[in-house]
Design an enzyme around this catalytic site. Structure first.
Site, short mmCIF file in Angstrom:
data_model
loop_
_atom_site.label_atom_id
_atom_site.label_comp_id
_atom_site.label_asym_id
_atom_site.label_seq_id
_atom_site.Cartn_x
_atom_site.Cartn_y
_atom_site.Cartn_z
N LYS A 60 0.85 -1.19 0.00
CA LYS A 60 0.00 0.00 0.00
C LYS A 60 0.88 1.23 0.00
CE LYS A 60 -3.07 2.64 3.07
NZ LYS A 60 -3.72 2.68 4.40
N ASP B 65 -12.07 6.97 3.57
CA ASP B 65 -10.87 6.80 4.39
C ASP B 65 -10.50 5.32 4.55
OD1 ASP B 65 -8.69 7.67 5.84
OD2 ASP B 65 -9.76 7.75 7.75
N GLU C 259 -9.37 3.60 2.08
CA GLU C 259 -8.87 3.65 0.70
C GLU C 259 -7.75 2.66 0.42
OE1 GLU C 259 -5.58 4.99 2.70
OE2 GLU C 259 -7.65 5.58 3.10
N LYS D 51 -10.23 13.03 7.68
CA LYS D 51 -9.75 12.74 9.03
C LYS D 51 -9.82 14.01 9.88
CE LYS D 51 -6.32 9.28 7.57
NZ LYS D 51 -6.86 8.09 8.25
N ASP E 187 1.61 6.63 5.34
CA ASP E 187 0.65 5.64 4.86
C ASP E 187 1.14 4.90 3.61
OD1 ASP E 187 -1.70 4.44 5.62
OD2 ASP E 187 -2.98 5.70 4.38
N ASP F 184 -2.54 10.58 3.21
CA ASP F 184 -3.93 10.17 3.39
C ASP F 184 -4.67 11.18 4.24
OD1 ASP F 184 -6.32 8.85 3.54
OD2 ASP F 184 -5.65 7.40 5.05
N ARG G 226 -7.40 -0.45 1.08
CA ARG G 226 -7.87 -1.74 0.56
C ARG G 226 -8.28 -1.64 -0.91
NH1 ARG G 226 -12.28 -2.02 5.19
NH2 ARG G 226 -10.54 -0.92 6.15
#
Length: 506
Positions: A268, A350, A352, A280, A291, A273, A354
């Site tokens: 990933k 959020d 995201e 967030k 991230d 993010d 996956r």
């Protein structure tokens, strides 16, 4: 990077700025401190009273404790640094590799600003050389790219001399060379995680991978936004569509002519993010440059495998995007058509990671590797379950999950096997699409794993590492772990590749 050599000189005679020795808690009736093997010459210079002097100074021998004291006459180094090794092992036992690794890292950190240090820690076998070298090199790390090196700044320890190791011993030499290579690439992963998102975005990350590929003979292919659109990578595009920095999918492939097995690593790579439209709150977005730590780990592992010349084919897939809110961003309620053809209803932008991983997993499955391992800072739920130093391991095969967990422990990384309960899958049912990107709140880390499982090719062994906790250390440094990016999962992935190359994993 810090230089490392194997030295035949004695701890008392080697010219250095400091000499590192180990101390431990005694197990006898009287307890007290004991000087660890390797420090005999230093103890002799203290008249056999080094342990007593350290006790007077308040040293306890606890793991990671570091105590400096001036050297007496008879030692070339002006400073002695005693590092705690915990409880002394029993008769016919040795200090664990992770104890030596952590102690060496703590010593290296304590010697910031020092030019050269002699490490006289216990060395009985090549495994000890590997652990001490690895810990010292990882401990001697600092991210200073954005600092001017002004007053008060201390550079990492510049040179390490390992005493007790044998330069002409093939196993000792190989252990040191492996540690140097591994530390260089793991520290590069740390650098990537620590780089601010205004400088590290999908395109610039891809450029780093391309340059490394040219340097080390690894094939790199970069799919830009046009190629992603043409290929139908709806997950990666859906996450990246709200940002001015377009997404990328990077394939970095190392092949060996004698390889009998192939591994695919999927990372990933959300370079920042914000949460997207599901923004967030303040207090949760300041460290979100980290991230992309999964992609950094995969990148580092593939390059390390190439530099070590492992007899296994290893392909890395870096799913890179920036998750930002804007007029073009994916909205909660939107449906994305993924690379696999499945549709996903986005209930929370959020969640995201996956989505980008799903596309990369489906693509990696097309090459039918013997196993796929994905790595991601995926869920806060995994941090709630396992804390900040342990990553979760999920898999579609119990034996492989056990193998990955054992490999992580062997490499010195804390992990824990986690289940994928089938009953949680129903929570992701969608009235609109094939699946939703969210399910039940409780067990969120397991739900995320179940989502990813949907995109792994049929019959392919797969494991998922959720490194949300240990990828970024917001607390004080400890052992060989710095504040900030840690390089989590790199050592596990490299060791997994080594075990596969050696035929230990089916």
């Amino acid at each position: 990077m810090t230089a490392l050599t194997l030295s035949t000189a004695g701890a008392a005679t080697l010219r250095a700025d400091a000499v590192v020795v180990g101390i431990a808690k005694g197990t006898g009736p009287k307890g007290g401190l004991v000087v660890a093997p390797g420090a005999e010459a230093v103890d002799k210079a203290f008249g056999g009273k080094l342990a007593g002097v350290l006790e007077t100074l308040g040293a306890s021998g606890a793991e990671g404790e570091a105590t400096k004291l001036p050297s007496p006459s008879g030692l070339k180094a002006p400073v002695v640094l005693a590092v705690g090794l915990g409880t002394a092992p029993g008769k016919d036992e040795a200090f664990a590799a992770e104890v030596l690794r952590s102690a060496a890292g703590a010593a290296a950190r304590a010697l910031n600003g020092t030019k050269k240090a002699a490490f006289a820690l216990p060395v009985e076998a090549a495994e000890d050389v590997a652990a001490i070298a690895e810990g010292a090199l990882l401990g001697a790390y600092a991210f200073t790219a954005y600092q001017d090196g002004g007053k008060g700044a201390k550079a990492p320890l510049a040179e390490i001399a390992l005493i007790g190791a044998k330069p002409r011993d093939k196993a000792h030499k190989a252990a040191a060379e492996r540690a140097i290579t591994l530390a260089e690439e793991l520290n590069r992963a740390r650098d990537l995680v620590n780089t601010p998102p205004n400088d590290l975005y999908p395109e610039s990350f891809a450029a780093v991978a391309t340059a490394a590929g040219k340097e080390h003979g690894v094939k790199v292919q970069v799919l830009d936004e046009k190629a992603l659109t043409k290929g139908g990578y709806g997950g990666i595009l859906g996450v990246g569509t709200g940002s001015a920095n377009a997404p990328r999918l990077v394939k970095i492939a190392y092949t060996h002519p004698a390889a009998a097995k192939s591994l695919a690593y999927v990372g990933k790579g959300i370079t920042y993010d914000s949460g997207g439209i599901s923004l967030k709150p303040a207090g949760h977005n300041e460290t979100m440059k980290c991230d992309m730590a999964g992609a950094a780990a995969v990148f580092a592992a593939v390059v390390t495998a190439a530099r070590l010349g492992l007899k296994v084919n290893v392909t890395g897939w870096l799913a890179l995007a920036e998750n930002m809110p804007s007029g073009t961003a994916t909205r909660p309620g939107d449906v994305l058509r993924m690379y696999s053809g499945k549709t996903v209803e986005v209930l929370n932008t959020d969640a995201e990671g996956r989505l980008v991983l799903a596309d990369a997993l489906a693509k990696a499955s097309e090459e039918n590797p013997d196993a796929i391992v994905d790595v991601a800072t995926l869920t806060g739920a995994m941090m709630m379950a396992l804390g900040s130093r342990t990553f979760g391991v999920m898999a579609n095969d119990d034996a492989f999950r056990t193998a990955v967990h054992e490999t992580a422990e062997e490499a010195g990384e804390q992990s824990w096997p986690m289940p994928l309960p089938a009953d949680l899958r129903k929570g992701m049912d969608s009235p609109t699409a094939d699946i939703a990107n969210m399910g039940e709140r409780m067990g969120g880390g397991l739900v995320a794993g179940l989502f990813l499982k949907e995109f792994v090719g049929e019959g392919i062994t797969w494991a998922h590492l959720d490194i949300a906790g240990p990828a970024y250390n917001e607390g004080a440094p400890f052992g060989y772990t710095p504040k900030g990016g840690t390089g989590s999962a790199v050592r596990t992935l490299v060791r997994l590749a080594e075990r596969t190359a050696d035929g230990e994993l089916g």
